[in-house]
Design an enzyme around this catalytic site. Structure first.
Site, PDB file in Angstrom:
ATOM      1  N   SER A 122      35.969  34.607 -34.474  1.00 46.97           N
ATOM      2  CA  SER A 122      34.767  34.289 -35.239  1.00 46.97           C
ATOM      3  C   SER A 122      33.959  35.557 -35.536  1.00 46.97           C
ATOM      4  O   SER A 122      34.453  36.470 -36.178  1.00 46.97           O
ATOM      5  CB  SER A 122      33.944  33.237 -34.486  1.00 46.97           C
ATOM      6  OG  SER A 122      32.958  32.661 -35.301  1.00 46.97           O
ATOM      7  N   ASP A 182      38.496  23.910 -39.928  1.00 45.50           N
ATOM      8  CA  ASP A 182      37.330  24.615 -39.378  1.00 45.50           C
ATOM      9  C   ASP A 182      36.063  24.139 -40.088  1.00 45.50           C
ATOM     10  O   ASP A 182      35.906  24.310 -41.296  1.00 45.50           O
ATOM     11  CB  ASP A 182      37.502  26.126 -39.575  1.00 45.50           C
ATOM     12  CG  ASP A 182      36.548  26.956 -38.731  1.00 45.50           C
ATOM     13  OD1 ASP A 182      35.395  26.504 -38.532  1.00 45.50           O
ATOM     14  OD2 ASP A 182      36.932  28.049 -38.296  1.00 45.50           O
ATOM     15  N   HIS A 213      37.289  25.012 -35.337  1.00 47.26           N
ATOM     16  CA  HIS A 213      36.775  26.348 -34.993  1.00 47.26           C
ATOM     17  C   HIS A 213      36.928  26.593 -33.488  1.00 47.26           C
ATOM     18  O   HIS A 213      35.965  26.451 -32.720  1.00 47.26           O
ATOM     19  CB  HIS A 213      35.308  26.454 -35.410  1.00 47.26           C
ATOM     20  CG  HIS A 213      34.790  27.866 -35.403  1.00 47.26           C
ATOM     21  ND1 HIS A 213      35.173  28.816 -36.330  1.00 47.26           N
ATOM     22  CD2 HIS A 213      33.919  28.489 -34.569  1.00 47.26           C
ATOM     23  CE1 HIS A 213      34.555  29.957 -36.079  1.00 47.26           C
ATOM     24  NE2 HIS A 213      33.792  29.780 -35.013  1.00 47.26           N
TER      25      HIS A 213
END
Length: 239
Positions: A122, A182, A213
């Site tokens: 991320s 996601d 995610h």
């Protein structure tokens, strides 16, 4: 100096892998999750190697707009989680220098830049784009899992300018994974980032998966294989 958790190699140290956590995380927590993911598939070794040191830094706490300005372990500030948002370049560049210092420590210890890979999950992956394509084009590779760059990111013009000054410049190979499900960092954001970097001459691989995610075992297996391809042991076995 950044606080780090380190897995030392069990043999001769000839390469280094730096793994950056996501927003609000920490080196110890992302390391723990990675170990758990590998354990689920029966790989107790995980991201521990005979010749590769693995470093898990923790971002220095700073005010984070997305949590109301409260301090958080983030690699840079974000004013919004949208592709069209403005990049917080002051905080990004500050952390860029701190990570560059961490990399320099490894180089000073005798590890060539080409034997160093940095990446993350991320926000950690997003920060790695800045390191690899603005600061240290001599690294062995960059990886990003569920990550993206803003449309106005400094990475794009800086990389374009570097190529203009030196058309023969080589760039770290890029490894990206992104879940099509996601809900936080949209799949199309990651794919667009990859394609824009590719247009600027970055070579790499993009893996799509049917995931949300989160770091998953399947992605880590692919990452581990890629890392060993890029950072093979340089020890010669004695027959």
């Amino acid at each position: 100096m950044l606080h780090t958790m380190v897995d030392e190699p069990t043999g001769h140290h000839s390469a280094t892998l730096i793994f950056l956590h996501g927003s609000g995380g920490a080196g110890v927590t992302v390391r723990s999750w990675i170990q758990e993911c590998f354990a689920r598939i029966g790989d107790e070794e995980g991201l521990q190697f005979k010749h590769i040191k693995v470093i898990y830094p923790t971002a220095t706490p700073q005010p984070y707009t997305l949590t109301g300005g409260e301090p958080s372990n983030v690699w840079f500030d974000r004013v919004a989680l949208q592709l069209e948002a403005q990049e917080a370049r002051k905080s990004t560049d500050k952390m860029l220098e701190m990570l560059a210092e961490l990399i320099q420590v490894e180089i000073d210890a005798g590890i060539p830049p080409s034997r160093i890979i940095i990446g993350g999950f991320s926000m950690g992956g997003s920060m790695s784009f800045h390191i690899g394509y603005r600061k240290r084009l001599d690294l062995g590779g960059i990886f990003a899992m569920s990550s993206f760059l803003y449309d106005d990111s400094a990475v794009y013009p800086d990389l374009k300018e570097l190529k203009k000054k030196n058309s023969d410049v080589t760039m770290p190979e890029l490894f990206m994974t992104h879940g099509t499900q996601d809900e936080l960092v949209l799949f199309q954001w990651g794919r667009k980032t990859f394609e824009k970097l590719k247009e600027l001459g970055v070579k790499g691989r993009f893996h799509a998966s049917n995931q949300t995610h989160l770091i998953r075992s399947e992605e880590l297996v692919l990452l581990k294989k890629w890392v060993l391809e890029k950072l093979p042991s340089n020890l010669i076995s004695k027959l």
